[in-house]
Design an enzyme around this catalytic site. Structure first.
Site, mmCIF file in Angstrom:
data_model
loop_
_atom_site.group_PDB
_atom_site.id
_atom_site.type_symbol
_atom_site.label_atom_id
_atom_site.label_comp_id
_atom_site.label_asym_id
_atom_site.label_seq_id
_atom_site.Cartn_x
_atom_site.Cartn_y
_atom_site.Cartn_z
ATOM 1 N N ARG A 92 0.828 -1.205 0.000
ATOM 2 C CA ARG A 92 0.000 0.000 0.000
ATOM 3 C C ARG A 92 0.862 1.255 0.000
ATOM 4 O O ARG A 92 0.474 2.304 0.497
ATOM 5 C CB ARG A 92 -0.951 0.006 1.190
ATOM 6 C CG ARG A 92 -0.293 -0.104 2.558
ATOM 7 C CD ARG A 92 -1.319 0.119 3.647
ATOM 8 N NE ARG A 92 -0.781 -0.094 4.980
ATOM 9 C CZ ARG A 92 -1.412 0.233 6.093
ATOM 10 N NH1 ARG A 92 -2.588 0.822 6.035
ATOM 11 N NH2 ARG A 92 -0.876 -0.002 7.266
ATOM 12 N N GLY A 125 -4.969 -1.240 -0.298
ATOM 13 C CA GLY A 125 -3.874 -0.314 -0.544
ATOM 14 C C GLY A 125 -4.039 1.048 0.093
ATOM 15 O O GLY A 125 -3.310 1.983 -0.240
ATOM 16 N N ARG A 178 6.391 9.780 4.078
ATOM 17 C CA ARG A 178 7.428 9.900 5.107
ATOM 18 C C ARG A 178 8.775 10.165 4.452
ATOM 19 O O ARG A 178 9.033 9.727 3.325
ATOM 20 C CB ARG A 178 7.488 8.648 5.995
ATOM 21 C CG ARG A 178 8.002 7.420 5.318
ATOM 22 C CD ARG A 178 8.292 6.302 6.317
ATOM 23 N NE ARG A 178 7.102 5.758 6.920
ATOM 24 C CZ ARG A 178 6.482 4.658 6.492
ATOM 25 N NH1 ARG A 178 6.943 4.017 5.427
ATOM 26 N NH2 ARG A 178 5.420 4.205 7.105
ATOM 27 N N ASP A 252 10.832 -7.078 7.974
ATOM 28 C CA ASP A 252 10.522 -6.077 6.955
ATOM 29 C C ASP A 252 10.298 -4.698 7.572
ATOM 30 O O ASP A 252 10.025 -3.744 6.845
ATOM 31 C CB ASP A 252 9.295 -6.496 6.131
ATOM 32 C CG ASP A 252 8.064 -6.730 6.984
ATOM 33 O OD1 ASP A 252 8.152 -7.496 7.954
ATOM 34 O OD2 ASP A 252 6.998 -6.144 6.682
#
Length: 470
Positions: A92, A125, A178, A252
């Site tokens: 997403r 997503g 971000r 991850d």
């Protein structure tokens, strides 16, 4: 567009090719309402001159910034609660841009909630607006407390009604951007190893070494692991000193630069509690507060296992075993930073660390984690302030006296910081769950963003007061 001379585009990850990423297109949102823009972060990469309309165009509709490649979804695998998942990847989000900051670091603009990708696994997503608000708050306080962290760069509400099983639905949607120092995860290496592709591991090693750890010599795989181990030890120590629980420390969710990112079910400690967890689904406390260093080390062992495809095991093991000493060293440094004092030598610093934790442990729920560091910031220079404050009655007894004696053995670091108006307040800025929920409730019930803006303003004031290094 009005970029400044500081804007230095440098898209590098897409050059690795189709084994590492997939071109994607952003979702077409029915609405793009700007809710947050981080102009201080934007100034570091030359984008502070964008108008709001231009900002929305680039970070809501994702019209390409000058000199950037097309967005790509990054490929990776990962251990999720220590169960291997080969069906991961950016589901997403995508890498929207890469650019150099003023200090020369290569930074990513990565998205969350920007639409489906080949790795969405049936998901929509999207990102909830509440999730975006929570990530902004978490990243802002972590930066304030000196934790290496990605920073929330933009939040745009997107006008969709999302269905979620873990919060009231339908709920509002948003897309977050971000700014972070690499999204190359341990899981990026795991995918190449799972496919038994030492050539891809070697390519990725050189990519990471050259861009993020240039002090490591070309071809020195154990040296690269050592650099990642040390950065990860520093991050783990800073989380502990900040009283922070990440919540989901899967492979991850850790990257090669040792920078914290991707805040889902995070929490800050209300008080010293080693078994405190952030995620309701962490039923066995795998990622509990005090187990975070253990979790990071376990993840590093998975990274080392991948690197065995291109390097000998013994030097990799030696590099990996440096985590414990590095973590203890970084933890001493982190507590000195949080208490605003200089080092007085390894033995004295260790005594301060031990007595601080002992006092917090003994105090239990009576003393919240953050106020101790606020009250005694600067050491002896804050003695009168702490002993006249609202927690004065807690500062007594043998364990406290041991803490105070150890603290007073350390010289105050930049005591002029105590002149900041922040230290005239009775309490520090915190982000306990009740306050986070209250900030969101105002938005959800009345579309009232004032409490959110006020909180960010107070956190910014605290950042200026502490002036801790990132």
């Amino acid at each position: 567009m009005p970029v400044s001379r500081r804007y230095r585009p440098e898209p590098r990850f897409p050059d690795l090719g189709s084994e590492f990423c997939d071109p994607v297109a952003p979702a077409a949102f029915p609405q793009t309402t700007l809710r947050y823009r981080n102009d201080r972060a934007a100034a570091e990469v030359g984008l502070e001159g964008l108008t709001d309309a231009e900002w929305i165009a680039h970070f809501g509709r994702f019209e390409p910034l000058p000199g950037q490649a097309a967005p790509v979804a990054m490929r990776y695998h990962g251990h999720q609660f220590r169960s291997y998942n080969a069906d991961l990847g950016d589901g997403r989000g995508f890498l929207a841009a890469q650019l150099r900051s003023g200090d020369g670091r290569l930074l990513d603009l990565g998205t969350k909630g920007s639409g489906t990708t080949p790795w969405s696994r049936g998901g929509d997503g999207r990102l909830t607006l509440k999730g975006g608000v929570r990530e902004i708050l978490a990243a802002t306080l972590l930066e304030t407390l000196g934790v290496p962290t990605s920073r929330a760069f933009s939040l745009i509400e997107t006008g969709e009604a999302l269905q979620r099983g873990d919060e009231p639905s339908p709920t509002r949607s948003a897309v977050l951007v971000r700014l972070g120092h690499s999204h190359v995860r341990f899981g990026t290496f795991q995918r190449a190893a799972w496919h038994e592709r030492p050539d891809l591991i070697a390519t990725l090693v050189e990519h990471v070494r050259g861009l993020y750890h240039p002090g490591v010599a070309a071809g020195d795989v154990p040296g690269l692991l050592r650099a990642v181990v040390e950065a990860s030890a520093r991050l783990s120590a800073r989380w502990i000193a900040a009283g922070f629980v990440h919540g989901v420390l899967n492979t991850d969710n850790l990257n090669v630069t040792g920078e914290s990112f991707d805040y889902g079910p995070w929490r800050f400690l209300p008080h010293y509690e080693p078994g405190f967890t952030a995620a309701y689904f962490d039923q066995f406390g795998l990622y509990a507060f005090a187990r975070q260093p253990e979790a990071v080390f376990w993840n590093l062992t998975q990274l080392a296992g991948c690197l065995k495809l291109v390097a000998e095991a013994e030097p990799l093991t030696e590099a990996l075993n440096g985590f414990g000493p590095a973590y203890i060293r970084e933890l001493r440094t982190a507590f000195l930073m949080r208490l605003g004092v200089h080092s007085a030598g390894e033995a004295a610093d260790q005594t301060l660390l031990d007595t601080t934790l002992a006092f917090l442990r003994e105090s239990g729920a009576a003393l919240r984690w953050e106020p101790l560091f606020f009250d005694w910031f600067g050491g002896f220079a804050s003695s009168a302030r702490a002993l006249a404050g609202p927690r004065a009655g807690l500062y007594r007894g043998e364990t406290f006296e041991a803490f105070r004696a150890a603290l007073f053995d350390h010289e105050s670091d930049r005591p002029e910081r105590l002149e900041h108006p922040v230290f005239a307040a009775a309490d520090p800025e915190e982000l306990l769950i009740d306050e986070v929920e209250a900030v969101w409730a105002a938005i959800a019930a009345r579309d009232d963003w004032d409490p959110f803006a006020a909180k960010l303003a107070r956190l910014e004031a605290s950042r200026g007061a502490y002036a801790l290094s990132r």
